[in-house]
Scaffold this active site. Structure first.
Site, mmCIF file in Angstrom:
data_model
loop_
_atom_site.group_PDB
_atom_site.id
_atom_site.type_symbol
_atom_site.label_atom_id
_atom_site.label_comp_id
_atom_site.label_asym_id
_atom_site.label_seq_id
_atom_site.Cartn_x
_atom_site.Cartn_y
_atom_site.Cartn_z
ATOM 1 N N GLY B 19 62.994 54.357 -33.459
ATOM 2 C CA GLY B 19 62.727 53.413 -34.538
ATOM 3 C C GLY B 19 61.247 53.339 -34.818
ATOM 4 N N THR B 20 60.511 52.853 -33.947
ATOM 5 C CA THR B 20 59.083 53.136 -33.769
ATOM 6 C C THR B 20 57.996 52.529 -34.621
ATOM 7 O OG1 THR B 20 59.389 55.224 -32.702
ATOM 8 C CG2 THR B 20 57.408 55.056 -33.932
ATOM 9 N N THR B 21 56.881 52.367 -33.897
ATOM 10 C CA THR B 21 55.614 52.175 -34.587
ATOM 11 C C THR B 21 54.616 53.084 -33.901
ATOM 12 O OG1 THR B 21 56.148 49.835 -34.771
ATOM 13 C CG2 THR B 21 53.900 50.494 -35.279
ATOM 14 N N LYS B 52 55.973 57.713 -26.331
ATOM 15 C CA LYS B 52 56.072 58.560 -27.512
ATOM 16 C C LYS B 52 54.771 59.305 -27.786
ATOM 17 C CE LYS B 52 59.271 55.224 -29.221
ATOM 18 N NZ LYS B 52 59.595 54.174 -30.160
#
Lengths: 269, 218
Positions: B19-21, B52
């Protein structure tokens, strides 16, 4: 506040609703009605045109719904509220109005900021203005901001399937001072010290979270709102134009406009 | 279709996504990369501590976002290609070379892949650099953000970024941005990984959830 993302996946439902759409008078002419027949107005990004017949004779925007793409914001301070909005209304890729006024008076010291479908929000605002005016005559005093917000919420919730409207209600009343209520798509209502809305609001959540402090003065709130809206307008294609601001307090309403070349500047922007 | 007493949970058939930032910022003398640590499959979090930030070389890292499988594969392929390249030229590879290799893969297979990698690092020729390689373009930027959580911090980074920050300020900026994004994005969360790269090498750090800065929005 990220409901626009959810909506873009409902094309099947929207197709059927669109076929059932009732023709209403063109946006710009509307009558005060108590019982409303709401048209199914749904806004899609310009790239999705499954239901638009591509026809060289007619540009795309003549067949797309008018929408206030938008960035809107409201902040409470000691003694009142500051509200702000951008000024762009789009039909697909065409900017139908680059100097829109999305800050609509509902009563003397109660305003609403409109986002979503232009037709829907204008119609709702009209209806609530009528109902609130009637209510305040009956009461023989100024209406509460919460009352106005409840009227918006009732309408947005009852007709939630047909409407696409995200509204921020803000104002001042003698009982509770400055208040901001947010009524997003779907029809919930909640009071918040600071609220942002519209498609451009996604980009400024981080900025608002980090820069808001309780107990700001009126000037600080004005600066905060202008800066946040400028950042949103820079990143969101559906927001732009000028920044309209208004301060609502016991003394009344002061409005101002910040033109494009007077907007605050940021180093990377 | 037969009725199932215990239907298979959705997340078994959902693609695993980060999903991530992710964020990468240049400062005077190097770069700082940051990421969250959540990997989701549908609504389930399948890994809450994934790092990540993937090394491509000693002083070149990349930040992964999008489909976890795609992103990891690209990073591994580029890691290998960069090793071969650096042996051939008998020197440390340029950040630009690493970014170009990532871009080549992303562009050639753009229909099949859905991953966005931000490449950042330090080399002797141009110092600290950040390259964005979204869907096969290649552009050098003073800073880059990516992933679903990045939408919410666009305004924040536009307002707060300044050129020529110190290393300390840059790290704080990255941690603040990650915290704000994790606070608003449901697909980002967990801990914050921060990697600082300068001429002396790469320093990895992990900031736990309760050590992240607090922003009160009420």
């Amino acid at each position: 506040m990220h409901f626009t993302v959810v909506f873009s996946g409902l094309s099947g439902v929207c197709d059927r609703l669109r076929q059932a759409r009732v023709r209403t008078p063109a946006a710009g002419s509307f009558s005060n009605v108590v019982k409303l027949k709401m048209a199914a107005v749904l806004q899609f990004p310009a790239s999705v045109s499954t239901f638009n017949n591509y026809n060289d004779l007619y540009p795309d925007w003549t067949q797309t719904e008018v929408s206030t793409g938008t960035s809107i914001m409201a902040v409470e301070f000691e003694g009142g509220v500051v509200i702000g909005a951008d000024s762009r209304t789009t039909t697909g890729a065409y900017i139908a109005n680059r100097v829109t006024d999305k800050l609509t008076p509902i009563h003397e010291r109660i305003f609403c900021c409109r986002s979503g479908s232009a037709a829907d929000t204008q119609a709702i605002a009209d209806a609530v203005t009528y109902q609130l005016g009637f209510h305040s005559i009956e009461l023989d005093e100024a209406p509460l901001v919460q009352t106005a917000a409840s009227l918006f919420r009732d309408m947005c919730y009852r007709y939630r399937e047909e409407l696409m409207a995200g509204i921020i209600v803000a104002g001042w009343d003698p009982r509770r001072g400055g208040q901001v209520y947010t009524v997003p798509v779907g029809g919930m209502m909640t009071r918040q010290p600071v609220s942002v809305g519209g498609s451009g609001s996604s980009y400024i959540y981080g900025y608002v979270d980090s820069n808001y402090r309780a107990g700001m003065s009126k000037e600080e709130c004005l600066k905060f709102t202008a800066e946040a809206l400028t950042l949103a307008m820079e990143r969101d294609g559906s927001s732009g134009g000028v920044v309209r601001l208004a301060v609502i307090s016991e003394q009344g309403v002061e409005r101002q406009v910040i033109l494009g070349n007077q907007l605050p500047k940021f180093s990377t922007v | 279709m037969s009725e199932e007493l215990f239907p298979e949970p959705e997340w078994l058939s959902e693609e695993v996504k980060t999903g991530t930032t992710i964020i990468a910022v240049t400062f005077d003398g190097g770069v700082v990369l940051g990421s969250d640590s959540r990997v989701s499959a549908g609504e389930s979090v399948v890994n809450r501590v994934m790092n990540k930030l993937s090394p491509l070389h000693d002083k070149i890292y990349c930040a992964l976002s999008g489909s976890a499988a795609d992103a990891q594969t690209i990073a591994e392929m580029v890691n290998y290609q960069l090793d071969v390249h650096s042996i051939e030229v008998e020197a440390d590879p340029l950040v630009c070379s690493a970014a170009t290799l990532v871009k080549n893969i992303s562009y050639k297979y753009k229909e099949e892949l859905s991953a966005h990698l931000i490449v950042a690092g330090w080399d002797k020729k141009k110092g600290g650099q950040v390259y964005a390689t979204l869907s096969g373009l290649l552009t050098r930027q003073p800073f880059a953000i990516g992933g679903s959580g990045s939408f919410y911090i666009n305004g924040f980074v536009d307002a707060e970024f300044r050129k020529n920050m110190t290393k300390r300020e840059c790290q704080e900026f990255v941690v603040n941005a990650l915290t704000l994004a994790m606070g608003r994005d449901g697909s980002s969360g967990g801990v914050a990984y921060v990697v600082t790269i300068d001429k002396d090498g790469a320093e990895e750090k992990c900031i736990l959830g309760n050590e992240l800065p607090k922003f009160f929005d009420e």
